[in-house]
Design an enzyme around this catalytic site. Sequence first.
Site, PDB file in Angstrom:
ATOM      1  CB  SER A 289     -30.626  19.074 -22.066  1.00  0.00           C
ATOM      2  OG  SER A 289     -31.477  19.430 -21.021  1.00  0.00           O
TER       3      SER A 289
ATOM      4  CG  ASP B 232     -18.970   8.667 -18.598  1.00  0.00           C
ATOM      5  OD1 ASP B 232     -18.334   9.483 -17.900  1.00  0.00           O
ATOM      6  OD2 ASP B 232     -20.145   8.338 -18.345  1.00  0.00           O
TER       7      ASP B 232
ATOM      8  CE  LYS C 178     -34.907  18.075 -18.371  1.00  0.00           C
ATOM      9  NZ  LYS C 178     -34.905  16.713 -18.910  1.00  0.00           N
TER      10      LYS C 178
END
Length: 415
Positions: free
Chosen positions: A306, A317, A331
């Site tokens: 999460s 990224d 999640k």
Amino acid sequence: MKDIFKRLSILTLMLGLFYVSSFLNPVLAQTPQALYDKAWKLIDTKFVDQTNNEQDWSRWRHHYDDVIKDDEDAYVAIDTMVSSLNDVYTKFLNPKDFKEENESIQGSLQGIGVQIGVRDGKLLVIAPIEDTPGERAGLKAEDEILEINGKSTKGVTVDAAAEQIRGPEGTQVTLLVKRGKEPAKTYKITREKIEIKSVSTKTPEFAKIPDNIGYIRLSSFISKNAAGEFEAALIQNCDKDGLIIDLRSNPGGLLTNAIYIADMLLDSKVIVSTVDREGYKDTTRATQRMLTDQPIVVIINGGSASASEILSGALKDNNRAVIVGKKSFGKGLVQEINRLPGGAAMHITIQKYLTPDGTDINKKGIEPDYEVDLTEEDIKKERDPQVAKAVEILSSKTVANKSGSKEEDIKVIVK
């Protein structure tokens, strides 16, 4: 930073589950039937799957009109209705459960200090919280809990399991636990008052980290103070040549903490995007308050879930950090929690989230740039190859952009 506050409102992630705290104004006492109807309407207008698990949702609206006599009847009816959605993250909390959840956010609870979840019908330890009875007893991420106090966990819900594991300080709970292919083992654990500590700069056991490399262990995002604790630790380590952020077995917590921490490490970059039931995409960007440009390595494992995946995904990224370890939990759904009359509440899955490059990691997890295992054999031999790999990367003069990528390395010169 104020812009983030305005946009996020009270975004939260609790026990490894995302949710938006969209509290309704307190409502004066109303009938149990009205309580049930309010819950029905919330699902009808907010649940991310507009088919409501391929069923005619209208059939539930008056399904229990003749049997609901009091609030307890309404609670059972709501719980049954919500279960029909077949979404483990959309759930009803009675007043007692909701009170305990709020206590967790405040930073303390009573139990053994483990985060649990259900995956593929199995009750699993997502992660033990640092320096708690569960961790001291030896419970680890991915452990399967077969029995609680002699009762099978087959078909048990997360809420029911948590209710059985929690209890007054000083009492015991007995768990039958299976780890991988090893024989099941019984753990008798004494419950304590759990003070949720989010951040530690103490070097992990068996790890060897040079003095010029900083280390921050973020064990949970649950406490509302986690971002502040992290900022203090970051300032403490700002003079180091590189930084290790350890998110291993971090089950999540408050989403705002993940956003604020990412904001400390990114400069005007995308942190996360959410997509609702209508397909509307909302993107949250970092402000210009980046506190450090140090090279960073983030360590994750199967217990990193999460909010941990939000932070590590944002750093990965944006090529801000190299990720080391094992694939994370996976999640990627957002829940909204709505307060109901009488102190009850509902978690409702309303969105999915995407990492900055648009990746949906739900049930997939984040792949590390460098896959490095930490085995029982490593622990027996008192070594931590994941931290060792992080140190190796930060000690070099270049940090690879992506493991196995054909792209050119990003030059990150160690100061």
